[in-house]
Design a protein around this motif. Structure first.
Motif, PDB file in Angstrom:
ATOM      1  N   SER A   1      58.106  34.953  45.159  1.00  0.00           N
ATOM      2  CA  SER A   1      57.569  33.844  44.390  1.00  0.00           C
ATOM      3  C   SER A   1      56.054  35.187  44.369  1.00  0.00           C
ATOM      4  CB  SER A   1      57.650  32.678  45.521  1.00  0.00           C
ATOM      5  OG  SER A   1      58.745  32.102  45.437  1.00  0.00           O
ATOM      6  N   LEU A   2      55.359  35.793  45.302  1.00  0.00           N
ATOM      7  CA  LEU A   2      54.510  36.229  45.132  1.00  0.00           C
ATOM      8  C   LEU A   2      54.882  37.016  44.163  1.00  0.00           C
ATOM      9  CD1 LEU A   2      52.907  37.228  48.830  1.00  0.00           C
ATOM     10  CD2 LEU A   2      52.295  35.299  46.843  1.00  0.00           C
ATOM     11  N   GLY A   3      55.688  38.086  43.963  1.00  0.00           N
ATOM     12  CA  GLY A   3      55.503  38.668  43.074  1.00  0.00           C
ATOM     13  C   GLY A   3      56.081  38.095  42.056  1.00  0.00           C
ATOM     14  N   VAL A   4      56.483  37.229  41.559  1.00  0.00           N
ATOM     15  CA  VAL A   4      56.699  36.350  40.076  1.00  0.00           C
ATOM     16  C   VAL A   4      55.127  35.792  39.721  1.00  0.00           C
ATOM     17  CG1 VAL A   4      58.079  34.751  39.206  1.00  0.00           C
ATOM     18  CG2 VAL A   4      58.474  35.957  40.877  1.00  0.00           C
ATOM     19  N   TYR A   5      53.723  35.557  40.885  1.00  0.00           N
ATOM     20  CA  TYR A   5      53.111  35.543  40.246  1.00  0.00           C
ATOM     21  C   TYR A   5      52.155  36.100  39.846  1.00  0.00           C
ATOM     22  CZ  TYR A   5      48.293  35.525  41.810  1.00  0.00           C
ATOM     23  OH  TYR A   5      46.368  35.658  41.890  1.00  0.00           O
ATOM     24  N   GLU A   6      52.973  38.081  40.740  1.00  0.00           N
ATOM     25  CA  GLU A   6      51.970  38.892  40.202  1.00  0.00           C
ATOM     26  C   GLU A   6      51.465  38.913  38.733  1.00  0.00           C
ATOM     27  OE1 GLU A   6      49.412  42.299  40.167  1.00  0.00           O
ATOM     28  OE2 GLU A   6      49.484  40.569  41.052  1.00  0.00           O
ATOM     29  N   ILE A   7      53.310  39.338  38.581  1.00  0.00           N
ATOM     30  CA  ILE A   7      53.596  39.928  36.939  1.00  0.00           C
ATOM     31  C   ILE A   7      53.145  39.100  36.439  1.00  0.00           C
ATOM     32  CG2 ILE A   7      55.681  39.634  35.233  1.00  0.00           C
ATOM     33  CD1 ILE A   7      57.474  41.494  37.435  1.00  0.00           C
ATOM     34  N   THR A   8      52.891  37.444  36.442  1.00  0.00           N
ATOM     35  CA  THR A   8      52.613  36.520  35.553  1.00  0.00           C
ATOM     36  C   THR A   8      51.042  36.890  35.603  1.00  0.00           C
ATOM     37  OG1 THR A   8      54.033  35.308  36.389  1.00  0.00           O
ATOM     38  CG2 THR A   8      51.889  34.029  34.807  1.00  0.00           C
ATOM     39  N   ARG A   9      50.405  36.944  36.681  1.00  0.00           N
ATOM     40  CA  ARG A   9      48.886  38.059  36.553  1.00  0.00           C
ATOM     41  C   ARG A   9      48.671  38.723  35.566  1.00  0.00           C
ATOM     42  NH1 ARG A   9      44.930  41.101  38.031  1.00  0.00           N
ATOM     43  NH2 ARG A   9      46.968  42.424  39.014  1.00  0.00           N
ATOM     44  N   GLN A  10      49.703  39.451  35.456  1.00  0.00           N
ATOM     45  CA  GLN A  10      49.562  40.934  35.162  1.00  0.00           C
ATOM     46  C   GLN A  10      49.954  40.377  33.385  1.00  0.00           C
ATOM     47  OE1 GLN A  10      51.640  44.618  36.207  1.00  0.00           O
ATOM     48  NE2 GLN A  10      50.812  44.121  37.863  1.00  0.00           N
ATOM     49  N   ILE A  11      50.552  39.635  33.095  1.00  0.00           N
ATOM     50  CA  ILE A  11      50.640  38.854  31.793  1.00  0.00           C
ATOM     51  C   ILE A  11      49.557  38.980  31.074  1.00  0.00           C
ATOM     52  CG2 ILE A  11      51.838  37.628  29.814  1.00  0.00           C
ATOM     53  CD1 ILE A  11      54.901  38.155  32.453  1.00  0.00           C
ATOM     54  N   CYS A  12      48.687  37.554  31.940  1.00  0.00           N
ATOM     55  CA  CYS A  12      47.632  36.832  31.492  1.00  0.00           C
ATOM     56  C   CYS A  12      47.185  38.363  31.692  1.00  0.00           C
ATOM     57  CB  CYS A  12      47.305  36.016  32.325  1.00  0.00           C
ATOM     58  SG  CYS A  12      48.323  34.783  32.942  1.00  0.00           S
ATOM     59  N   ASP A  13      46.833  38.564  32.322  1.00  0.00           N
ATOM     60  CA  ASP A  13      45.351  39.790  31.918  1.00  0.00           C
ATOM     61  C   ASP A  13      45.846  40.854  30.774  1.00  0.00           C
ATOM     62  OD1 ASP A  13      44.320  39.346  33.875  1.00  0.00           O
ATOM     63  OD2 ASP A  13      44.786  40.850  35.052  1.00  0.00           O
ATOM     64  N   GLN A  14      47.003  40.891  30.502  1.00  0.00           N
ATOM     65  CA  GLN A  14      46.891  41.755  28.540  1.00  0.00           C
ATOM     66  C   GLN A  14      46.642  40.766  28.239  1.00  0.00           C
ATOM     67  OE1 GLN A  14      48.803  43.776  26.444  1.00  0.00           O
ATOM     68  NE2 GLN A  14      50.540  42.396  26.666  1.00  0.00           N
ATOM     69  N   PHE A  15      47.312  39.591  27.572  1.00  0.00           N
ATOM     70  CA  PHE A  15      47.405  39.108  26.487  1.00  0.00           C
ATOM     71  C   PHE A  15      46.228  38.930  26.172  1.00  0.00           C
ATOM     72  CE2 PHE A  15      51.421  36.516  27.042  1.00  0.00           C
ATOM     73  CZ  PHE A  15      52.599  37.371  26.356  1.00  0.00           C
ATOM     74  N   GLN A  16      45.476  38.383  27.747  1.00  0.00           N
ATOM     75  CA  GLN A  16      43.616  37.611  26.832  1.00  0.00           C
ATOM     76  C   GLN A  16      42.619  39.613  26.229  1.00  0.00           C
ATOM     77  OE1 GLN A  16      42.280  35.417  26.653  1.00  0.00           O
ATOM     78  NE2 GLN A  16      39.830  36.196  27.603  1.00  0.00           N
ATOM     79  N   LEU A  17      43.135  40.415  27.662  1.00  0.00           N
ATOM     80  CA  LEU A  17      42.500  41.727  26.787  1.00  0.00           C
ATOM     81  C   LEU A  17      42.712  42.412  25.227  1.00  0.00           C
ATOM     82  CD1 LEU A  17      41.134  44.718  27.487  1.00  0.00           C
ATOM     83  CD2 LEU A  17      42.690  45.291  28.401  1.00  0.00           C
TER      84      LEU A  17
END
Length: 449
Positions: A65-81
């Motif tokens: 569950s922590l790993g899924v959170y982390e991948i989602t966080r990276q996706i959000c960062d990439q999209f926002q950038l």
């Protein structure tokens, strides 16, 4: 939103063997992790009985569950950038969606129970329904934390998980044919089982993801990384998730729980040995609080008690499970399934109750499914975005994916006690033993080893 949705003054990190650092920036994420409901996931194995085959597979739903959170966080960062929304309705990323996406990612598996899929099958529980209940019930710590963000925030998070949230980008991050959930469990399960063919280039896949009006697409120059992911998933299902010995342990567990439920329902059952925490499930009248009291360790403790239970089937099945003595199996198909009744009868002749010592188990997976709107549960197809902005479905561009698209892979197996193949037991039931072996040969179905 209240202060709980604010960023931390300094990010918190969790060391992780798959993602190196899992970075937490919001107080609400830390508070969710600290709830009793989320901490319970430490006590539930991600892969259930698979550790009986791949001894390293001891990782938990918590780490996943922590790993899924982390991948989602990276996706959000990439999209926002790279794809921040400029005007409403432009189909790009609105970073106001970040917090609901992160919370949904973290909580997507919160409803899984002890030995989740096997338990679910026996007691008719629904982990997805229970996930939504944990998120929306005022009685849980999860709900208390989410409500501090906003009164309607728990409902928003739950709607991401049940696919009704209005932003398809957020939904597809968590649940689609290439999502944060699948990407983490493939890499994490490959790492912990030591199976290298489950690995793929996560960094490249995330790099070529991009939002558009109807969800998430992948840039054409990254198509081969997506192909690699599809093939890795295919290999993991064949080599790990559908492993016949792991399924043999699942069958023992299933029959063990079935026998315990049957014995409890008898008027002369031994009340002193009744598993108190399982009684609500035997009686099909359990509460959310009853469900949350269970984990893998609780069931294992009852199995230890059952070693001394005055029922030969229950104590034998408990011993088989705890001592890792899985049932053996043979594959069968429509042409050879006519042999199964005879195999059951021979198992009975050898002294085994076929209701508890034989089983049919099928495991099938669709490695990739091109979108079919007429299907009962149509999948979100993987879209490849060309340089001109046009979208094309993955299997129409990839011969490799087309070769496995829409084709179920897996098998059907008949499970039975290992003793039916054991030369050492031939003196006990020699004629039956030989007949059993003959039927396996004549039915053209071979046992796994």
């Amino acid at each position: 939103m209240t202060h709980i949705a604010n960023k931390l003054p300094r990010e918190k990190v969790f060391r992780d063997p798959v993602h190196n650092y899992i970075r937490v920036e919001y107080q609400v994420i830390l508070d969710l992790i600290d709830t009793p409901e989320f901490q319970r996931l430490r006590r539930i194995k991600q892969l259930g009985t698979t550790s009986s085959v791949f001894q390293g597979a001891e990782h938990s739903r918590f780490t996943h569950s922590l790993g899924v959170y982390e991948i989602t966080r990276q996706i959000c960062d990439q999209f926002q950038l790279n794809y921040p929304s400029q005007v409403a309705g432009d189909g790009l990323w609105n970073d106001d969606e970040r917090l609901v996406a992160l919370c949904a990612a973290l909580l997507h598996d919160i409803g899984h129970g002890a030995y989740s899929h096997t338990f679910e099958h026996i007691f008719n529980t629904d982990h997805e329904l229970i996930t939504r209940q944990i998120i929306t019930s005022p009685a849980t710590g999860i709900n208390h934390v989410l409500t501090q963000v906003a009164k309607d925030f728990p409902a928003k998070v739950a709607s991401v998980i049940d696919h009704s949230y209005p932003n398809p980008q957020v939904v597809q991050m968590i649940s689609s044919q290439i999502d944060a959930d699948r990407m983490d469990y493939l890499l994490r399960d490959a790492y912990n089982t030591g199976t290298k063919y489950g690995e793929f280039d996560l960094t490249r896949v995330l790099r070529v993801m991009r939002p558009y009006e109807k969800g998430i697409a992948f840039l054409a120059n990254g198509m081969h990384a997506v192909e690699d992911y599809i093939v890795s998933r295919f290999q993991m299902y064949q080599q790990v998730y559908f492993h016949p010995v792991s399924r043999g342990m699942e069958v023992v567990l299933q029959k063990l729980l079935q026998r315990a439920k049957f014995l409890y329902q008898q008027p002369d059952h031994h009340q002193s040995l009744a598993p108190q925490l399982l009684i609500p499930f035997f009686e099909q009248h359990f509460t959310l609080q009853d469900y949350l009291k269970l984990d893998d360790g609780v069931l294992n403790t009852y199995f230890l008690y059952w070693l001394d239970y005055p029922d030969s089937i229950l104590n034998d099945l408990a011993d088989r499970f705890l001592s890792r003595r899985p049932f053996k199996s043979v594959t069968f198909n429509q042409q050879t399934q006519q042999v199964l009744p005879k195999l059951r009868a021979l198992t009975e002749q050898a002294g085994f109750n076929s209701a508890y010592y034989t089983a049919v188990n099928n495991s099938f997976d669709l490695p990739y499914d091109a979108y079919d709107p007429s299907a009962k549960s149509p999948k979100t197809q993987i879209e490849i975005m060309q340089s001109d902005g046009q979208l094309e479905e993955l299997s129409s561009l990839s011969d490799l994916v087309a070769a496995i698209s829409g084709r179920f892979s897996g098998d059907e197996r008949f499970y039975f006690p290992k003793e039916m193949l054991n030369e050492n037991d031939i003196e006990v039931f020699a004629p039956t033993y030989h007949q059993f072996k003959d039927y396996l040969r004549n039915g053209a179905i071979k046992p796994n080893h």
